[in-house]
Design an enzyme around this catalytic site. Structure first.
Site, PDB file in Angstrom:
ATOM      1  N   TYR A 146      28.043  39.648  46.687  1.00  0.00           N
ATOM      2  CA  TYR A 146      29.188  39.509  47.571  1.00  0.00           C
ATOM      3  C   TYR A 146      28.977  40.408  48.790  1.00  0.00           C
ATOM      4  O   TYR A 146      29.229  41.599  48.766  1.00  0.00           O
ATOM      5  CB  TYR A 146      30.484  39.889  46.866  1.00  0.00           C
ATOM      6  CG  TYR A 146      30.838  39.004  45.691  1.00  0.00           C
ATOM      7  CD1 TYR A 146      30.218  37.780  45.486  1.00  0.00           C
ATOM      8  CD2 TYR A 146      31.801  39.400  44.766  1.00  0.00           C
ATOM      9  CE1 TYR A 146      30.538  36.979  44.399  1.00  0.00           C
ATOM     10  CE2 TYR A 146      32.146  38.611  43.687  1.00  0.00           C
ATOM     11  CZ  TYR A 146      31.502  37.407  43.502  1.00  0.00           C
ATOM     12  OH  TYR A 146      31.827  36.624  42.421  1.00  0.00           O
TER      13      TYR A 146
ATOM     14  N   PRO B 152      40.408  30.666  39.872  1.00  0.00           N
ATOM     15  CA  PRO B 152      41.583  30.379  39.048  1.00  0.00           C
ATOM     16  C   PRO B 152      42.664  29.618  39.807  1.00  0.00           C
ATOM     17  O   PRO B 152      43.474  28.916  39.199  1.00  0.00           O
ATOM     18  CB  PRO B 152      42.077  31.770  38.638  1.00  0.00           C
ATOM     19  CG  PRO B 152      41.589  32.674  39.732  1.00  0.00           C
ATOM     20  CD  PRO B 152      40.257  32.109  40.137  1.00  0.00           C
TER      21      PRO B 152
ATOM     22  N   GLY C 260      42.780  25.043  45.945  1.00  0.00           N
ATOM     23  CA  GLY C 260      43.679  24.201  46.737  1.00  0.00           C
ATOM     24  C   GLY C 260      43.805  22.791  46.191  1.00  0.00           C
ATOM     25  O   GLY C 260      44.883  22.184  46.244  1.00  0.00           O
TER      26      GLY C 260
END
Length: 286
Positions: free
Chosen positions: A66, A211, A214
């Protein structure tokens, strides 16, 4: 549900020797655009991490990819290595300038990455170290064995796997105690149903990535709106509350870089869905 005094009221779960609240925080979004580079405001990113802890979050999930490296660094700068917060990170994915996620499970690479993660997270031992994704170019057992060795050497307290099938989970469990599985799972995507069932039976934590998606909110919008209106909540909060009700081993880690959004997510832990509401949501995509 007011955001003036939001606290994490989710139930608890044990990972290794640590007990954590089941609603955690995913730290992927505190990086730059497209999860590459640093955010525009690093101070704000660190404040979001600290605010999550202040609100009762004691499970924070990140990965060396990340940024790369940015999310881990900002977490280390924000909170260091507190005894009462479990920091989970992952190794096994590379990033390139085009934003691709490239599986890389070579044992030597993993051994190198654990050292860099320890440094960025400002700790001597990683609380939960997860194999990010199986690599077709490296035998799965070789990668998992490396994580097991790191645990034996005291560099890692607990081991998890991510993006695995039921068959790969079984193979991993033959080599080392698996504390968590992190697979994609949400209201509309139940592709890891079999893996979740194995985790529930074995008492393994199941961390659903994405989790809240959209597409799942739109696909089941009418049902979510009906239940949300009844509880004076939002679609997202209902979807998160359903995950918490779905299984006692479910550990959602919704991510954000916005304090208000963080508080809204945590408010889902205060939402009590009725049995019929849970049943209807569960049946929506089963």
């Amino acid at each position: 549900m007011s955001s003036n005094s939001i606290t994490n009221e989710s139930d608890t779960f044990e990972i290794g020797g640590s007990t954590v609240r089941r609603l955690g925080f995913g730290a992927m979004r505190i990086t730059g655009e497209d999860i590459i580079g640093a955010p525009e405001d690093e101070a704000s990113a660190r404040e979001v991490v600290q605010h999550a802890v202040d609100c009762g979050v004691d499970l924070i999930d990140t990965a060396d990819s990340y940024g790369p490296a940015v999310s881990e660094r900002l977490i280390g700068e924000a909170i260091g290595d507190p005894d009462d917060v479990l920091i989970a990170t992952k190794a096994g994915l590379l990033r390139n300038s085009e934003g691709e996620w490239l599986a890389h499970g070579d044992p030597d690479y993993i051994r190198n990455q654990v050292l860099t993660s320890l440094d960025r997270l400002r700790t001597d031992t990683i609380d939960l170290y997860q194999f990010h994704r199986p690599d077709d170019d490296t035998p799965f057992e070789d990668s998992v064995a490396t994580f097991a060795e790191l645990k034996d050497e005291g560099l890692v307290d607990a081991v998890g796997v991510s993006n695995v099938s039921a068959e790969l989970l079984d193979r991993a469990r033959e080599q080392v105690e698996i504390e968590t599985v992190q697979n994609r799972y949400n209201l509309n995507d139940r592709g890891s149903r079999e893996v979740l069932e194995i985790c529930a039976e074995a008492g393994i934590g199941f961390i659903p990535w994405a989790p809240i998606d959209g597409d799942d909110l739109a696909e089941h919008g009418d049902l979510l709106d009906e239940i949300a209106e009844r509880h004076d909540a939002t679609r997202r909060q209902v979807a998160l509350a359903w995950l918490l009700e779905r299984s006692a081993v479910m550990l959602p880690i919704p991510g954000t870089s916005d304090p208000a959004h963080l508080e809204s997510n945590l408010a889902a832990s205060q939402l009590s869905l009725g049995d019929d509401e849970v049943r209807r949501l569960t049946a929506a995509a089963d």
